[in-house]
Write a protein that holds these residues in place. Sequence first.
Motif, PDB file in Angstrom:
ATOM      1  N   THR A 195     -16.508 -28.535  10.886  1.00 24.79           N
ATOM      2  CA  THR A 195     -17.515 -28.245   9.873  1.00 24.79           C
ATOM      3  C   THR A 195     -17.062 -28.671   8.479  1.00 24.79           C
ATOM      4  OG1 THR A 195     -16.680 -26.034   9.345  1.00 24.79           O
ATOM      5  CG2 THR A 195     -18.172 -26.227  11.234  1.00 24.79           C
ATOM      6  N   CYS A 208     -17.618 -33.712  12.008  1.00 29.17           N
ATOM      7  CA  CYS A 208     -17.132 -34.420  13.195  1.00 29.17           C
ATOM      8  C   CYS A 208     -17.812 -33.799  14.408  1.00 29.17           C
ATOM      9  CB  CYS A 208     -15.602 -34.302  13.298  1.00 29.17           C
ATOM     10  SG  CYS A 208     -14.909 -34.905  14.849  1.00 29.17           S
ATOM     11  N   HIS A 209     -18.741 -34.530  15.015  1.00 33.90           N
ATOM     12  CA  HIS A 209     -19.511 -33.977  16.127  1.00 33.90           C
ATOM     13  C   HIS A 209     -18.705 -33.964  17.422  1.00 33.90           C
ATOM     14  CE1 HIS A 209     -23.578 -33.382  14.382  1.00 33.90           C
ATOM     15  NE2 HIS A 209     -23.102 -34.215  13.482  1.00 33.90           N
ATOM     16  N   CYS A 210     -17.745 -34.846  17.565  1.00 33.23           N
ATOM     17  CA  CYS A 210     -16.927 -34.840  18.782  1.00 33.23           C
ATOM     18  C   CYS A 210     -16.120 -33.544  18.891  1.00 33.23           C
ATOM     19  CB  CYS A 210     -15.965 -36.025  18.785  1.00 33.23           C
ATOM     20  SG  CYS A 210     -16.756 -37.645  18.845  1.00 33.23           S
ATOM     21  N   MET A 212     -16.610 -30.910  16.675  1.00 34.16           N
ATOM     22  CA  MET A 212     -17.396 -29.853  16.036  1.00 34.16           C
ATOM     23  C   MET A 212     -16.664 -29.271  14.828  1.00 34.16           C
ATOM     24  SD  MET A 212     -20.200 -29.914  17.667  1.00 34.16           S
ATOM     25  CE  MET A 212     -21.064 -28.403  17.207  1.00 34.16           C
ATOM     26  N   TYR A 218     -17.917 -23.503  13.687  1.00 35.34           N
ATOM     27  CA  TYR A 218     -19.312 -23.920  13.798  1.00 35.34           C
ATOM     28  C   TYR A 218     -20.181 -22.867  14.479  1.00 35.34           C
ATOM     29  CZ  TYR A 218     -18.743 -25.049  18.784  1.00 35.34           C
ATOM     30  OH  TYR A 218     -18.515 -24.983  20.143  1.00 35.34           O
ATOM     31  N   CYS A 258     -17.452 -40.375  12.087  1.00 29.77           N
ATOM     32  CA  CYS A 258     -17.269 -39.426  10.978  1.00 29.77           C
ATOM     33  C   CYS A 258     -16.237 -39.883   9.955  1.00 29.77           C
ATOM     34  CB  CYS A 258     -16.867 -38.054  11.517  1.00 29.77           C
ATOM     35  SG  CYS A 258     -15.269 -38.036  12.369  1.00 29.77           S
ATOM     36  N   GLU A 266     -22.353 -27.970   7.389  1.00 29.77           N
ATOM     37  CA  GLU A 266     -22.650 -29.276   7.985  1.00 29.77           C
ATOM     38  C   GLU A 266     -21.606 -29.538   9.073  1.00 29.77           C
ATOM     39  OE1 GLU A 266     -22.433 -34.004   6.583  1.00 29.77           O
ATOM     40  OE2 GLU A 266     -22.363 -32.397   5.083  1.00 29.77           O
ATOM     41  N   ILE A 267     -22.015 -30.165  10.157  1.00 29.01           N
ATOM     42  CA  ILE A 267     -21.058 -30.629  11.153  1.00 29.01           C
ATOM     43  C   ILE A 267     -20.613 -32.023  10.723  1.00 29.01           C
ATOM     44  CG2 ILE A 267     -20.623 -31.222  13.563  1.00 29.01           C
ATOM     45  CD1 ILE A 267     -21.027 -28.267  13.152  1.00 29.01           C
TER      46      ILE A 267
END
Length: 469
Positions: free
Chosen positions: A408, A402-404, A406, A392, A444, A399-400
């Motif tokens: 991509t 899974c934000h936990c 990070m 990332y 996600c 696109e991210i």
Amino acid sequence: MTNSTPHPTETHDVVVIGAGVVGCAMARRFTLEGARVLLLEKSPDILSGASKGNSAILHTGFDAPRGSVELACMQAGYREYLEIHRKMSLPLLETGAMVVAWNEDDLHKLQGIIEQAHDNGVADVKFIDRAAVRALEPHLASDALGAAQVPGEFLIDPWSAPLGYLLQAMLHGAQVRFNAQVTGGQFDGQVWSLATTAGAVKARTVINCAGLFGDYLERDLLGEASFSIHPRKGQFVVFDKAASRYLGNIILPVPNERTKGIVLTKTVYGNLLVGPTAEEQDDRVHAGLDSAVLQQLVDAAVERIPALEGMPVTATYAALRPASEKKEYRIRKVEGKNWITVGGIRSTGLTAALGIAQHVFGLYEGRHTPLAAHALQWPTLPNLAEHLTRDYQKPGYGEIICHCEMVTLREINAALASALPPGDFGGLKRRTRACMGRCQGFYCGARVAQLSADRLAIPLATGVCHESH
């Protein structure tokens, strides 16, 4: 690189049964030595058994039994990992470790641990007093009385490493067959004919790396087993990434006769891990979680690092270790049968895998032309370690997802399109860390399911499998 289906009449030099970390390392070693190798795995992906859960420590062997095969394999594996990890872009987090004494009895045992380390060739292990422990680890509880410092204990990515071993084997012609449980076999004096759930297989030599079922495989194909597996469950607690700032070294307990005890360590993924427990059980498949035991792990962690009080727990998981009725590795060549068993490989298997493969090749009677070192191809593994540059942080990731963690879009698409794509949701998680963070896939999971639709042998179902670090 292809994962081609073997022709039913093809006779392989070697069939390796079991695609855990040892099986993947075995396939690599024999392929690089010039053998034609087929790896059989009963699950849809690698690392689906004991290898999917461990503490991810690269051990020096400082406390291994003196003169043992385990010690030799651990130290050979340690050396080889250090030699090759950069070529595969595998991470290494050089933390060091401390065996900490929390009472007077343990304090008296430290000198014996240091002497054993020196006997084992790990000469840099030394005693440090309470003040030195405090200086190195200011967040440890003040009742730490001293420690044996082990500078060479490091942390690695326990899932990318075996993936890299097998990818390199495949680059040089090794084949893999998943969903291929061995159901029977016969040896005619020269060639094994194996029956599997994915078709018949022929091989001149069989290497049993079946882990938790290795004794059953011996019994079924050789008529009797030379050892018995006694599954040992380990439960783990994973604290939130914010907890990792409270620890630098791996914190090891003074071990007892049965277990090395509970470890406190960072992970390369940026979390703080506590575990494992050591619980005997008969079930070889299911490693259930016990809320009371998990709370004991949390309490033990807080007792050792008071700043963890109130720190959120990101995940919990349990794994089974293929312990046997004896403490040592159960590696043996069966004369006249073209068979080698690699059993009883417990918690040190991640470190020892490359060394075990070297050792087993030394027992092997086949003669091949090794691949030239200068001509070797090296796979490049995606980096999941927090102390190195993540995807990332590079442009064009898309696109991210899974934000936990990070993760991509580019990483997930690359995993699904790779030469060894995941066969199930667990495999996708281990390759990318999607759904392994704070929310455990709550936010996600639907997007990951959409991206992986029709691309996993076992489609993503509802629920989350607990194997987070």
